[in-house]
Write a protein that holds these residues in place. Structure first.
Motif, PDB file in Angstrom:
ATOM      1  N   ARG A 108       0.846  -1.193   0.000  1.00 55.49           N
ATOM      2  CA  ARG A 108       0.000   0.000   0.000  1.00 55.49           C
ATOM      3  C   ARG A 108       0.881   1.243   0.000  1.00 55.49           C
ATOM      4  N   LEU A 109       0.564   2.135  -0.915  1.00 52.88           N
ATOM      5  CA  LEU A 109       1.380   3.330  -1.105  1.00 52.88           C
ATOM      6  C   LEU A 109       1.084   4.348  -0.014  1.00 52.88           C
ATOM      7  N   ILE A 110       2.142   4.796   0.659  1.00 55.61           N
ATOM      8  CA  ILE A 110       1.989   5.795   1.725  1.00 55.61           C
ATOM      9  C   ILE A 110       2.159   7.199   1.136  1.00 55.61           C
ATOM     10  N   TYR A 111       3.316   7.429   0.536  1.00 55.04           N
ATOM     11  CA  TYR A 111       3.630   8.693  -0.124  1.00 55.04           C
ATOM     12  C   TYR A 111       4.545   8.407  -1.298  1.00 55.04           C
ATOM     13  N   PHE A 112       4.537   9.298  -2.271  1.00 51.01           N
ATOM     14  CA  PHE A 112       5.576   9.258  -3.282  1.00 51.01           C
ATOM     15  C   PHE A 112       6.015  10.679  -3.625  1.00 51.01           C
ATOM     16  N   SER A 113       7.156  10.736  -4.268  1.00 50.72           N
ATOM     17  CA  SER A 113       7.745  12.031  -4.628  1.00 50.72           C
ATOM     18  C   SER A 113       8.257  11.940  -6.058  1.00 50.72           C
ATOM     19  N   TYR A 114       7.919  12.927  -6.883  1.00 51.66           N
ATOM     20  CA  TYR A 114       8.353  12.913  -8.276  1.00 51.66           C
ATOM     21  C   TYR A 114       9.449  13.952  -8.551  1.00 51.66           C
ATOM     22  N   ASP A 115       9.856  14.644  -7.490  1.00 46.21           N
ATOM     23  CA  ASP A 115      10.927  15.628  -7.648  1.00 46.21           C
ATOM     24  C   ASP A 115      11.341  16.098  -6.250  1.00 46.21           C
ATOM     25  N   VAL A 116      12.485  16.763  -6.190  1.00 46.73           N
ATOM     26  CA  VAL A 116      12.943  17.290  -4.906  1.00 46.73           C
ATOM     27  C   VAL A 116      11.887  18.241  -4.338  1.00 46.73           C
ATOM     28  N   LYS A 117      11.635  18.083  -3.057  1.00 49.55           N
ATOM     29  CA  LYS A 117      10.676  18.901  -2.309  1.00 49.55           C
ATOM     30  C   LYS A 117       9.230  18.712  -2.756  1.00 49.55           C
ATOM     31  N   MET A 118       8.987  17.808  -3.670  1.00 40.18           N
ATOM     32  CA  MET A 118       7.620  17.535  -4.104  1.00 40.18           C
ATOM     33  C   MET A 118       7.175  16.207  -3.505  1.00 40.18           C
ATOM     34  N   LYS A 119       5.908  16.157  -3.101  1.00 35.76           N
ATOM     35  CA  LYS A 119       5.385  14.915  -2.541  1.00 35.76           C
ATOM     36  C   LYS A 119       3.900  14.814  -2.851  1.00 35.76           C
ATOM     37  N   GLU A 120       3.463  13.580  -2.937  1.00 33.17           N
ATOM     38  CA  GLU A 120       2.052  13.323  -3.168  1.00 33.17           C
ATOM     39  C   GLU A 120       1.594  12.248  -2.193  1.00 33.17           C
ATOM     40  N   LYS A 121       0.398  12.407  -1.673  1.00 28.37           N
ATOM     41  CA  LYS A 121      -0.145  11.376  -0.797  1.00 28.37           C
ATOM     42  C   LYS A 121      -0.495  10.139  -1.602  1.00 28.37           C
ATOM     43  N   GLY A 122      -0.249   9.005  -0.964  1.00 32.49           N
ATOM     44  CA  GLY A 122      -0.688   7.752  -1.536  1.00 32.49           C
ATOM     45  C   GLY A 122      -2.044   7.361  -0.978  1.00 32.49           C
ATOM     46  N   ASP A 123      -2.230   6.089  -0.763  1.00 30.67           N
ATOM     47  CA  ASP A 123      -3.526   5.597  -0.312  1.00 30.67           C
ATOM     48  C   ASP A 123      -3.700   5.615   1.204  1.00 30.67           C
ATOM     49  N   ILE A 124      -2.585   5.579   1.924  1.00 29.55           N
ATOM     50  CA  ILE A 124      -2.669   5.512   3.393  1.00 29.55           C
ATOM     51  C   ILE A 124      -1.678   6.481   4.045  1.00 29.55           C
ATOM     52  N   PRO A 125      -1.816   7.789   3.823  1.00 32.03           N
ATOM     53  CA  PRO A 125      -0.826   8.728   4.366  1.00 32.03           C
ATOM     54  C   PRO A 125      -1.009   9.069   5.842  1.00 32.03           C
ATOM     55  N   GLU A 126      -2.135   8.704   6.414  1.00 27.48           N
ATOM     56  CA  GLU A 126      -2.420   9.132   7.787  1.00 27.48           C
ATOM     57  C   GLU A 126      -1.396   8.567   8.759  1.00 27.48           C
ATOM     58  N   GLY A 127      -0.864   9.453   9.589  1.00 27.27           N
ATOM     59  CA  GLY A 127       0.116   9.039  10.589  1.00 27.27           C
ATOM     60  C   GLY A 127       1.559   9.085  10.089  1.00 27.27           C
ATOM     61  N   TYR A 128       1.732   9.475   8.814  1.00 30.11           N
ATOM     62  CA  TYR A 128       3.060   9.515   8.206  1.00 30.11           C
ATOM     63  C   TYR A 128       3.308  10.879   7.573  1.00 30.11           C
ATOM     64  N   SER A 129       4.573  11.237   7.462  1.00 29.25           N
ATOM     65  CA  SER A 129       4.980  12.364   6.643  1.00 29.25           C
ATOM     66  C   SER A 129       6.274  11.962   5.947  1.00 29.25           C
ATOM     67  N   VAL A 130       6.681  12.771   4.966  1.00 28.90           N
ATOM     68  CA  VAL A 130       7.891  12.452   4.204  1.00 28.90           C
ATOM     69  C   VAL A 130       8.696  13.725   3.994  1.00 28.90           C
ATOM     70  N   SER A 131       9.944  13.498   3.621  1.00 29.49           N
ATOM     71  CA  SER A 131      10.834  14.611   3.317  1.00 29.49           C
ATOM     72  C   SER A 131      11.740  14.211   2.166  1.00 29.49           C
ATOM     73  N   ARG A 132      11.874  15.120   1.193  1.00 32.40           N
ATOM     74  CA  ARG A 132      12.818  14.897   0.106  1.00 32.40           C
ATOM     75  C   ARG A 132      13.544  16.206  -0.166  1.00 32.40           C
ATOM     76  N   GLU A 133      14.600  16.417   0.562  1.00 27.54           N
ATOM     77  CA  GLU A 133      15.415  17.627   0.440  1.00 27.54           C
ATOM     78  C   GLU A 133      16.473  17.476  -0.652  1.00 27.54           C
ATOM     79  N   LYS A 134      16.889  16.241  -0.909  1.00 24.42           N
ATOM     80  CA  LYS A 134      17.838  15.963  -1.981  1.00 24.42           C
ATOM     81  C   LYS A 134      17.262  14.870  -2.871  1.00 24.42           C
ATOM     82  N   LYS A 135      17.693  14.885  -4.117  1.00 23.75           N
ATOM     83  CA  LYS A 135      17.090  13.978  -5.093  1.00 23.75           C
ATOM     84  C   LYS A 135      17.278  12.519  -4.703  1.00 23.75           C
ATOM     85  N   GLU A 136      18.426  12.198  -4.119  1.00 24.54           N
ATOM     86  CA  GLU A 136      18.735  10.802  -3.857  1.00 24.54           C
ATOM     87  C   GLU A 136      18.133  10.255  -2.563  1.00 24.54           C
TER      88      GLU A 136
END
Lengths: 113, 116
Positions: free
Chosen positions: B44-72
């Motif tokens: 089950r997808l929680i979050y995904f990111s398609y670019d630095v500092k960009m994020k999209e919620k997946g199907d079950i984001p509640e209780g989670y957060s993400v960070s993408r400060e660098k591409k890798e």
């Protein structure tokens, strides 16, 4: 939203026989990729086969082939000459223009000697 | 070879703790994903990111957060861990869907999180 459905939670096959795993998906996109992944007990996901939606020809990789029916939104995996090492969880996945990657719930394949 | 590395294979955390799961890929991929895998529920997808500092919620984001400060690097954060977040967490990466041929998703080995 895109969804992927694997209707067979478990399947079994005799060694050297052929088995087909089912997968259907729902999407309004015209360009996308479909994948079958294998997950053995080690949990490492292994790519089995990939199909590009704009290609009508069914993908094949050695003993693995797919039956891709775009209009029916069906993407089944056929494993020929099954081997004991094929026993694993198999996941069907969709990757579309939104970049979201969606998986089915998986099919557990048992290979009987 | 593409490598997706998850920093921790096995973690045990207490309820209420803040938990960081780190994922690093070495192929300059645009997309990165976090999933949780539970028996009978698949990935089950929680979050995904398609670019630095960009994020999209997946199907079950509640209780989670993400960070993408660098591409890798793509981090999954459990702000206040709960027992129902006990699971295996899988990180994945991929190039842009249609930017190059041979599109493939690459996975890490998974992180087993137990919250007690």
């Amino acid at each position: 939203a895109q969804t992927v459905t694997q209707s067979q939670p478990e399947m079994s096959v005799q060694e050297a026989e052929t088995v087909t795993l089912s997968c259907t998906y729902d999407t309004s996109e015209s360009d996308y990729y479909l994948f079958w992944y294998k997950q053995p007990p080690s949990r490492q996901m292994i790519l089995v086969i990939r199909q590009e939606a704009y290609k009508q020809q069914n993908a094949t990789e050695n003993r693995f082939s797919v039956n891709f029916q775009k209009a029916a939104k069906s993407f089944s995996l056929k494993i020929s000459d099954s081997q004991l090492g094929d026993a694993a969880m198999y996941f069907c996945a969709y990757h579309g223009g939104s970049e979201k990657l969606v998986f089915g719930k998986g099919t557990k394949l048992t290979v009987n000697p | 070879d593409v490598k997706v590395t998850q920093s921790s294979r096995y973690l045990v955390k207490r309820t209420g703790e803040k938990v960081f799961l780190e994922c690093v890929q070495d192929m300059d991929h645009e997309n990165m994903f976090w999933y949780r895998q539970d028996p009978g529920l698949g990935l089950r997808l929680i979050y995904f990111s398609y670019d630095v500092k960009m994020k999209e919620k997946g199907d079950i984001p509640e209780g989670y957060s993400v960070s993408r400060e660098k591409k890798e690097r793509f981090s999954l954060i459990l702000e206040s861990a709960s027992t129902n977040q006990t699971s295996m967490y899988l990180c994945a990466s991929s190039p842009d869907l249609f930017s190059r041929s041979g599109n493939t998703i690459y996975f890490g080995e998974g992180s087993w999180l137990t919250v007690v």
